[in-house]
Design a protein around this motif. Structure first.
Motif, short mmCIF file in Angstrom:
data_model
loop_
_atom_site.label_atom_id
_atom_site.label_comp_id
_atom_site.label_asym_id
_atom_site.label_seq_id
_atom_site.Cartn_x
_atom_site.Cartn_y
_atom_site.Cartn_z
N PRO A 76 0.81 -1.23 0.00
CA PRO A 76 0.00 0.00 0.00
C PRO A 76 0.85 1.28 0.00
CG PRO A 76 -0.84 -1.58 1.59
CD PRO A 76 0.50 -2.10 1.13
N ASP A 98 -2.85 4.33 -3.06
CA ASP A 98 -3.96 3.55 -2.50
C ASP A 98 -4.75 4.35 -1.48
OD1 ASP A 98 -3.39 0.94 -3.76
OD2 ASP A 98 -1.52 1.14 -2.66
N LYS A 99 -4.07 5.29 -0.82
CA LYS A 99 -4.71 6.11 0.21
C LYS A 99 -4.21 7.54 0.06
CE LYS A 99 -3.73 2.18 3.29
NZ LYS A 99 -3.34 1.70 4.61
N PHE A 120 -14.49 7.27 -2.23
CA PHE A 120 -13.39 6.33 -2.46
C PHE A 120 -13.31 5.21 -1.42
CE2 PHE A 120 -12.00 10.59 -3.94
CZ PHE A 120 -12.03 10.34 -5.30
N GLN A 123 -11.14 3.14 3.50
CA GLN A 123 -9.78 2.55 3.46
C GLN A 123 -8.79 3.46 2.73
OE1 GLN A 123 -12.04 1.66 1.15
NE2 GLN A 123 -10.76 2.13 -0.61
N GLY A 211 -10.31 6.26 7.64
CA GLY A 211 -9.97 4.84 7.76
C GLY A 211 -8.81 4.60 8.70
N GLU A 212 -7.94 5.61 8.80
CA GLU A 212 -6.78 5.51 9.68
C GLU A 212 -6.38 6.91 10.12
OE1 GLU A 212 -3.52 2.58 8.44
OE2 GLU A 212 -4.66 2.75 6.61
N ILE A 241 -10.27 3.05 14.92
CA ILE A 241 -9.52 2.87 13.67
C ILE A 241 -8.02 2.84 13.97
CG2 ILE A 241 -11.26 3.83 12.10
CD1 ILE A 241 -9.90 6.53 12.30
N PRO A 242 -7.23 2.26 13.07
CA PRO A 242 -5.79 2.14 13.35
C PRO A 242 -5.11 3.50 13.47
CG PRO A 242 -6.44 0.72 11.51
CD PRO A 242 -7.61 1.59 11.81
N LYS B 113 -10.02 -2.82 17.15
CA LYS B 113 -9.89 -2.11 15.87
C LYS B 113 -10.63 -2.84 14.75
CE LYS B 113 -7.29 1.10 17.64
NZ LYS B 113 -5.99 1.68 17.43
N CYS B 143 -7.86 -5.34 4.37
CA CYS B 143 -8.54 -4.11 4.75
C CYS B 143 -10.03 -4.39 4.68
CB CYS B 143 -8.14 -2.98 3.81
SG CYS B 143 -8.85 -1.43 4.32
N LYS B 182 -1.76 -5.85 -3.30
CA LYS B 182 -1.03 -5.05 -2.32
C LYS B 182 -0.28 -5.93 -1.33
CE LYS B 182 -4.60 -1.59 -2.66
NZ LYS B 182 -5.78 -1.02 -2.02
#
Lengths: 296, 197
Positions: A76, A98-99, A120, A123, A211-212, A241-242, B113, B143, B182
């Motif tokens: 990623p 990807d992010k 989107f 994530q 997402g994070e 979330i992480p 999480k 994910c 990925k």
């Protein structure tokens, strides 16, 4: 076994990696594509690219850089720095990211987080939070205004300009003192206090669809004296979330701390890897010996 | 032609990049006419279970997809493309999946999480097919907030609070919950195993 992630960060300006790159075995040490390949080979779990170009030309170059970096990268990739609109994000994701990471724009227009997530997917949305400890007043109440920063203007969500002999408050164990610690959110590369309280903001971005969270301690950033474990643990435990810890990495022991004490889901660093003093592989072996689950 | 089913919200780009990197011709497909001519189909799903099933139906892709799968065309589902194979999902009550696998897709519970974002290990239950030349315990990138339950067709499982289906194989229908595009070398290997069928 779910692994803790190690994420090298490339600060890019006008298509070149800048700041403290001292790789000796690269043909072109400033080429983001080459550096990305090295990190990928060494076992990086993800890559983050932060664009610190100020100019419009720099932004155009960024698209090209992202495309080149993403072409041979099958882990990623997150790109951030100056993402302010849905259109910015669309370009970056279209170029192979990807992010996307958003920071200042998220604070100024929180609905952007939701719009990005709806368009989107969560994530793809990383909200970067730059946080700084709030000094306590004499009465023991913390105040949201922060002292004037003498730091250079920062364009990125994190920075690694070394600040010699800078002492940041040591994150103590769960003392009563620590429980009362608060942090304020800064924008514009850590230069502008917002009045937002970091824990509240982190919880809010989670609800808005992030997402994070990429969490940078502005106290620890650039010191190489260790991550702010107290900040990281406080935020990580307050959200679902992480949380990616950033700022302050100086040695493998700091990564162990932030995973074991700081409850981080991932840790990000730049100069520690750029200087080749610590390889990602070596760092992961160190962590594994200490009981941190890592992907090797 | 290898068709990457494009229903408007999937991560077609990164999967396309990986397939082409491996040297296979592929193209995004969003019409039933093109899909009908596909030799292999990849569904790189992403987003919401209900929204995806609805988008596939609205673009008249669902009927053709069912026909192609029934006719034996190799199918690879990725992430939501795996979940779509089950009968239904907790994410979208009342919306039917493809129903090729028994069971209902569930949400992770009681974990600090959710979504699971990051690398986790494969526990292999079969070593050919999807996971030919993939080592036991290999890490892959995930994910997701929802997972497919373990079923007899699970050829690999992963544990994140629950043990869930990481990979399934049922005849010409293969799927993975992780993102092979990925997941570094391991992901590319799994993708290649499908492309070389």
């Amino acid at each position: 076994m779910f692994a803790k992630r190690i994420i090298p960060c490339l600060d890019c300006k006008d298509g070149r990696v800048v700041k403290g790159i001292q790789f000796v075995n690269l043909r072109d040490a400033g080429d983001p594509g080459e550096l990305a390949e090295v990190y990928n080979r060494e076992g990086a779990d993800e890559l983050v690219m932060l664009d610190i170009s100020a100019s419009r030309e720099g932004r155009a170059t960024l698209m090209d850089t992202v495309t080149r970096v993403a072409r041979k990268l099958f882990i990623p990739l997150t790109v951030g720095g100056g993402v302010r609109t849905l259109e910015d994000a669309r370009w970056l994701l279209g170029a192979g990211s990807d992010k996307v990471a958003i920071n200042t724009a998220a604070v100024e227009t929180p609905e952007l987080i939701t719009e990005l997530a709806e368009r989107f997917g969560s994530q793809a949305v990383v909200v970067a939070i730059d946080a700084r400890r709030i000094e306590k007043t004499e009465t023991g109440n913390s105040k949201l205004e922060t002292r004037n920063s003498k730091m250079e203007t920062r364009h990125s969500v994190r920075d690694d300009v070394p600040v010699p002999n800078f002492q940041f408050p040591v994150s103590g164990a769960a003392s009563a003192e620590a429980a009362a610690t608060r942090w304020t959110v800064l924008t514009y590369g850590g230069t502008r206090p917002t009045g937002l309280e970091a824990v509240e903001w982190a919880q809010r971005v989670g609800k808005l669809g992030a997402g994070e969270i990429l969490l940078t301690s502005m106290d620890a950033d650039g010191t190489q004296a260790g991550f702010d474990c107290e900040l990281t643990a406080t935020i990580s435990r307050a959200v679902h979330i992480p949380v990616i810890a950033s700022g302050g990495a100086g040695g493998p022991e700091h990564f162990a701390e932030v995973f074991l004490r700081g409850a981080a889901d991932a840790a990000l660093a730049a100069s520690i890897f750029h200087f080749e003093t610590h390889t990602i592989r070596g760092l992961k072996e160190y962590l594994r010996e200490r009981g941190v689950p890592v992907r090797i | 032609m290898i068709a990457l089913l494009d229903y408007g919200a999937g991560n077609v780009g990164s999967v396309l990049k990986a397939v082409r990197y491996l040297g296979f011709p592929a193209q995004p497909v969003s019409s039933p006419e093109l899909l009908a001519g596909a030799e292999k189909i990849i569904l790189p799903g992403q987003g919401h279970f209900g929204a995806m099933m609805k988008a596939l139906a609205e673009r008249r892709l669902l009927v053709t997809l069912r026909k192609k799968i029934a006719a034996g065309t190799p199918y690879l589902g990725i992430c939501l493309g795996l979940q779509a194979l089950y009968e239904s999902s907790e994410e979208a009550p009342g919306i039917a999946g493809l129903g090729l696998l028994r069971g209902k897709v569930r949400r992770f519970q009681t974990l600090p999480k959710v979504p699971q974002v990051g690398w986790n290990q494969l526990q292999l239950r079969a070593h050919g097919g999807l996971f030919k030349d993939v080592a036991e315990g290999s890490f892959v990138y995930y994910c997701h907030s929802y997972y497919g339950p373990v079923i007899p067709e699970s050829v690999a499982v992963t544990e994140y609070g629950e043990t869930y289906a990481a990979g399934v194989e049922k005849g010409n229908v293969w799927a993975v919950q992780f993102h092979p595009e990925k997941s570094g070398e391991v992901g590319l290997r799994a993708l290649r195993n499908f492309l070389e069928i």
